[in-house]
Design a protein around this motif. Structure first.
Motif, mmCIF file in Angstrom:
data_model
loop_
_atom_site.group_PDB
_atom_site.id
_atom_site.type_symbol
_atom_site.label_atom_id
_atom_site.label_comp_id
_atom_site.label_asym_id
_atom_site.label_seq_id
_atom_site.Cartn_x
_atom_site.Cartn_y
_atom_site.Cartn_z
ATOM 1 N N ALA A 173 0.816 -1.214 0.000
ATOM 2 C CA ALA A 173 0.000 0.000 0.000
ATOM 3 C C ALA A 173 0.859 1.278 0.000
ATOM 4 O O ALA A 173 0.600 2.179 -0.803
ATOM 5 C CB ALA A 173 -0.981 -0.011 1.167
ATOM 6 N N PRO A 174 1.887 1.369 0.875
ATOM 7 C CA PRO A 174 2.731 2.578 0.817
ATOM 8 C C PRO A 174 3.392 2.753 -0.545
ATOM 9 O O PRO A 174 3.446 3.871 -1.073
ATOM 10 C CB PRO A 174 3.784 2.347 1.900
ATOM 11 N N LEU A 175 3.866 1.627 -1.115
ATOM 12 C CA LEU A 175 4.492 1.731 -2.435
ATOM 13 C C LEU A 175 3.489 2.238 -3.463
ATOM 14 O O LEU A 175 3.795 3.120 -4.268
ATOM 15 C CB LEU A 175 5.028 0.363 -2.874
ATOM 16 N N GLY A 176 2.281 1.669 -3.412
ATOM 17 C CA GLY A 176 1.236 2.085 -4.347
ATOM 18 C C GLY A 176 0.881 3.553 -4.158
ATOM 19 O O GLY A 176 0.736 4.306 -5.129
ATOM 20 N N TYR A 177 0.773 3.946 -2.878
ATOM 21 C CA TYR A 177 0.409 5.328 -2.578
ATOM 22 C C TYR A 177 1.493 6.291 -3.057
ATOM 23 O O TYR A 177 1.192 7.349 -3.626
ATOM 24 C CB TYR A 177 0.178 5.473 -1.069
ATOM 25 N N ALA A 178 2.759 5.888 -2.851
ATOM 26 C CA ALA A 178 3.863 6.738 -3.313
ATOM 27 C C ALA A 178 3.838 6.847 -4.837
ATOM 28 O O ALA A 178 4.052 7.922 -5.397
ATOM 29 C CB ALA A 178 5.194 6.178 -2.842
ATOM 30 N N ALA A 179 3.576 5.716 -5.497
ATOM 31 C CA ALA A 179 3.495 5.740 -6.957
ATOM 32 C C ALA A 179 2.400 6.694 -7.407
ATOM 33 O O ALA A 179 2.573 7.480 -8.340
ATOM 34 C CB ALA A 179 3.234 4.330 -7.476
ATOM 35 N N TYR A 180 1.259 6.630 -6.697
ATOM 36 C CA TYR A 180 0.132 7.503 -7.029
ATOM 37 C C TYR A 180 0.501 8.978 -6.817
ATOM 38 O O TYR A 180 0.317 9.809 -7.708
ATOM 39 C CB TYR A 180 -1.054 7.090 -6.156
ATOM 40 N N LEU A 181 1.080 9.267 -5.646
ATOM 41 C CA LEU A 181 1.452 10.655 -5.345
ATOM 42 C C LEU A 181 2.452 11.203 -6.354
ATOM 43 O O LEU A 181 2.447 12.387 -6.685
ATOM 44 C CB LEU A 181 2.067 10.744 -3.945
ATOM 45 N N SER A 182 3.333 10.306 -6.841
ATOM 46 C CA SER A 182 4.404 10.774 -7.716
ATOM 47 C C SER A 182 3.870 11.247 -9.070
ATOM 48 O O SER A 182 4.614 11.817 -9.860
ATOM 49 C CB SER A 182 5.444 9.666 -7.907
ATOM 50 N N LEU A 183 2.603 10.996 -9.323
ATOM 51 C CA LEU A 183 2.033 11.417 -10.609
ATOM 52 C C LEU A 183 1.376 12.794 -10.520
ATOM 53 O O LEU A 183 0.776 13.262 -11.479
ATOM 54 C CB LEU A 183 0.995 10.394 -11.083
ATOM 55 N N PHE A 184 1.461 13.432 -9.350
ATOM 56 C CA PHE A 184 0.799 14.727 -9.173
ATOM 57 C C PHE A 184 1.804 15.806 -8.806
ATOM 58 O O PHE A 184 2.940 15.516 -8.428
ATOM 59 C CB PHE A 184 -0.265 14.625 -8.065
ATOM 60 N N GLN A 185 1.351 17.032 -8.932
ATOM 61 C CA GLN A 185 2.180 18.153 -8.524
ATOM 62 C C GLN A 185 1.320 19.117 -7.723
ATOM 63 O O GLN A 185 0.151 19.315 -8.037
ATOM 64 C CB GLN A 185 2.737 18.867 -9.759
ATOM 65 N N HIS A 186 1.915 19.670 -6.657
ATOM 66 C CA HIS A 186 1.158 20.602 -5.846
ATOM 67 C C HIS A 186 1.729 22.003 -6.008
ATOM 68 O O HIS A 186 2.917 22.217 -5.815
ATOM 69 C CB HIS A 186 1.205 20.186 -4.376
ATOM 70 N N LYS A 187 0.891 22.941 -6.392
ATOM 71 C CA LYS A 187 1.347 24.320 -6.533
ATOM 72 C C LYS A 187 0.500 25.210 -5.644
ATOM 73 O O LYS A 187 -0.676 24.938 -5.401
ATOM 74 C CB LYS A 187 1.196 24.772 -7.994
ATOM 75 N N LEU A 188 1.110 26.260 -5.143
ATOM 76 C CA LEU A 188 0.383 27.175 -4.271
ATOM 77 C C LEU A 188 -0.829 27.745 -4.987
ATOM 78 O O LEU A 188 -1.904 27.857 -4.437
ATOM 79 C CB LEU A 188 1.305 28.313 -3.809
ATOM 80 N N ILE A 189 -0.617 28.073 -6.263
ATOM 81 C CA ILE A 189 -1.740 28.560 -7.057
ATOM 82 C C ILE A 189 -2.172 27.435 -7.974
ATOM 83 O O ILE A 189 -1.356 26.895 -8.723
ATOM 84 C CB ILE A 189 -1.336 29.784 -7.893
ATOM 85 N N GLY A 190 -3.419 27.051 -7.889
ATOM 86 C CA GLY A 190 -3.907 26.012 -8.774
ATOM 87 C C GLY A 190 -4.051 24.666 -8.097
ATOM 88 O O GLY A 190 -4.670 23.757 -8.632
ATOM 89 N N GLY A 191 -3.466 24.496 -6.898
ATOM 90 C CA GLY A 191 -3.642 23.256 -6.148
ATOM 91 C C GLY A 191 -2.950 22.074 -6.784
ATOM 92 O O GLY A 191 -1.956 22.211 -7.497
ATOM 93 N N THR A 192 -3.483 20.869 -6.510
ATOM 94 C CA THR A 192 -2.845 19.639 -6.957
ATOM 95 C C THR A 192 -3.366 19.235 -8.334
ATOM 96 O O THR A 192 -4.576 19.161 -8.551
ATOM 97 C CB THR A 192 -3.128 18.519 -5.947
ATOM 98 N N THR A 193 -2.428 19.004 -9.256
ATOM 99 C CA THR A 193 -2.840 18.603 -10.602
ATOM 100 C C THR A 193 -2.095 17.354 -11.034
ATOM 101 O O THR A 193 -0.961 17.118 -10.628
ATOM 102 C CB THR A 193 -2.528 19.706 -11.636
#
Lengths: 308, 312
Positions: free
Chosen positions: B48-68
């Protein structure tokens, strides 16, 4: 007691041959080899010797006297007392945390590995090979590379900054499972299981009353491995815990060391001496346990490393 | 063959033998029940942690615009990130220098202890193994103070005898100093693995070799080393994993030598500072995931090379 005699069983097949070899070679000794190995031994004991000396010194004496010998005013008891009472005895709390984290993790990990190892060794079921290979593959996945992902997941479900954040990840020991499976294949004879079944014993009863006893030496090895790795763990508790009262001794000591480095080592403060004395106190339990139980290491590692 | 490949390779052909041996055993549901607790936790705490990390690694968080969602963009960034690449290069260099030294020492010690030629073998064996019981935190603190220019005994001796002693905590010495700490910690552990394996070699092999007129060195080379192969593979694999995720030792020496060890000194240290100092969770997940991938690739490369050389 079976647990104290049985570890020799893993490499038992070959022991007679080994013994006869020892006897035939006993009369030849090499002095140069002995001297070289004693020199190596000195290197490995040097830091520990330094630590024992350093624990008897005040912070000032650490700077003003020769590191590898006692100062004029040894004060081991003063240092120990200060270490144990500093900041309302937080050091004792850290030691206790370490004992709890390491103890629960080691026993839990060993039981889980024993049950699963026994299951993989003595039963065949759907997904048997696939699940075992999945776990084997996990031996290669570094625990530290897994720690940050685990932190991110635990932060999501609110487990961060609780003892469970340190204990839960330590319960899964893929190498322990591998050892227990190998061990169970030899140590629990199929005929014994078969006989118990014919006598009408249920599978759970066979495991808990029969198999677990036969698995005891292997179990001790896994307990020791997990105990050492959890006792010595730094990265996981460092990222999981913010509350100093939850720290294990490793994280606590490193926070003291940082304090001693950043100006805490003034004339009034004895911080550096607390770090060295605390270091000494923290390694004594494990080193003693280690020397008493060292035979289990060897037998456990032998069954893991030699199996073809 | 290595312990690990051995087990995974024999898995496919095992069931046939096993069924024959178990004979009349009822299949029943008990097997899965014994395995279930471990496997459930394994899923939750490992996959699960590996899967979650893989999932998170596909996103980017910016102060303006949030997570994409950005696809593999983070991986592209990481593979061009000099901080990450330097961290990986440094641990690779560390691996190439420290691991051979450590394993050769462990091998020599194990052979010496097993030769039966030395006195005090038991004391020496325990003494060399004891550092494994010392937490890496304490080991690094001790060595850090020993290295130190102010009250380290090496510097003190140097001053006393007017001999220049290098600053072990300087930029040019740091990697060697770290290698020394890790070697100190793990030589004994590897030695015990190898020694345990040596003790299981049948005595008849030595007798046969001795009858053929082989000396101690010849026996070590032609009988003991080949028999040590699986154990050596195991120590090598553990060392790959250990050196590529190097963290504790540099993290602790950082407090003593902050100007030498920066926050990206090793790949793992970089991941840590990304997650906890600069709060770049998505990028930290990417870096952890990539580092894990590097380790798995190196491990398998080591395994495959070793097995191929054995086969040829």
């Amino acid at each position: 007691m079976t647990t104290t005699t049985a570890p020799d069983r893993a490499p038992a097949r070959t022991v007679p041959g080994v013994r006869s070899r020892r006897r035939t070679q006993a009369h030849r000794r090499s002095t140069p080899l002995t001297i070289a190995m004693l020199a190596a031994l000195a290197y490995f004991l040097l830091p520990l010797f330094w630590l024992v000396i350093a624990s008897t010194k005040s912070t000032q004496d650490l700077f003003n006297s020769f590191g590898l010998w006692f100062s004029h005013a040894p004060q081991l008891w003063t240092n120990v007392r200060q270490t144990l009472t500093y900041d309302n005895g937080v050091f004792g709390r850290w030691l206790l945390n370490t004992v709890v984290y390491a103890g629960v993790s080691a026993l839990g990990a060993a039981m889980l590995a024993a049950a699963a190892g026994y299951g993989f060794a003595k039963f065949r079921f759907r997904g048997h090979g696939a699940s075992f290979n999945l776990v084997l593959g996990a031996i290669m996945v570094p625990t530290t590379a897994l720690a940050i992902p685990t932190y991110l997941l635990f932060a999501k479900v609110g487990l961060v900054n609780t003892p469970w954040a340190v204990i839960l990840p330590s319960l899964i020991n893929p190498f322990g499972l591998y050892l227990m499976r190998i061990y169970a294949e030899d140590a629990v004879p199929d005929s014994v299981i078969e006989a118990a079944r014919i006598d009408g014993a249920g599978e759970a009863r066979i495991f808990f009353t029969l198999a677990l006893r036969l698995l005891a030496p292997g179990l001790v090895t896994v307990v020791l491995f997990t105990l050492v790795s959890t006792w010595n763990n730094y990265f996981l508790p460092l990222i999981m815990l913010n509350d100093p009262s939850l720290y294990p001794v490793t994280v606590g000591l490193s926070s003291w060391a940082a304090q001693a480095q950043n100006g805490g080592a003034g004339a009034s403060s004895n911080m550096l001496a607390l770090v060295t004395t605390g270091s000494l106190l923290s390694i004594i339990p494990l080193v003693v346990a280690f020397l008493l139980l060292q035979r289990y290491w060897q037998s456990g590692l032998a069954s893991g490393a030699v199996k073809q | 063959m290595s312990a690990i490949t051995a087990a995974s390779r024999e898995a496919p052909r095992r069931p046939v033998e096993r069924r024959r041996r178990l004979g009349g055993v009822r299949p029943g549901a008990a097997g899965p029940l014994f395995v279930a607790p471990f496997m459930v936790l394994f899923l939750l705490l490992f996959l699960a942690p590996l899967g979650y990390a893989a999932y998170l690694s596909l996103f980017q968080h910016k102060l303006i615009g949030g997570t994409t969602f950005v696809g593999l963009q983070n991986y592209v960034t990481a593979l061009k990130d000099p901080l990450f690449l330097h961290g990986v290069a440094r641990v690779a260099l560390f691996f190439l220098i420290q691991v051979p030294v450590m394993l050769v020492l462990a091998l020599l010690f194990a052979l010496a202890l097993d030769s039966g030629l030395m006195r005090f073998a038991r004391v020496v064996r325990l003494g060399i193994f004891v550092p494994y019981a010392v937490p890496s935190v304490v080991a690094t603190l001790m060595w850090g103070y020993l290295y130190g220019p102010s009250f380290g005994p090496f510097a003190q001796l140097g001053r006393h005898f007017h001999v220049p002693v290098p600053n072990f905590l300087s930029d040019s010495w740091m990697l060697a100093s770290l290698a020394n700490v890790v070697t100190w910690e793990f030589v004994g552990y590897n030695m015990i693995i190898l020694y345990a394996a040596l003790r299981t070699i049948p005595g008849e092999l030595y007798e046969a070799a001795a009858v053929d007129g082989a000396g101690a060195w010849r026996i070590a080379w032609s009988v003991k080393l080949p028999a040590l192969r699986p154990a050596l593979m195991l120590t090598l694999l553990f060392s790959v994993i250990g050196s590529f995720q190097l963290f504790n030792e540099p993290k602790l020496l950082q407090t003593i030598a902050p100007n030498v060890i920066d926050s990206a000194y090793t790949a793992n240290l970089y991941g840590y500072s990304l997650a906890f100092t600069s709060q770049q969770v998505n990028y930290a997940a990417t870096v952890s995931f990539l580092l894990g991938l590097v380790i798995v690739i190196v491990s398998y490369t080591v395994l495959i090379t070793a097995n191929r050389r054995r086969a040829s």
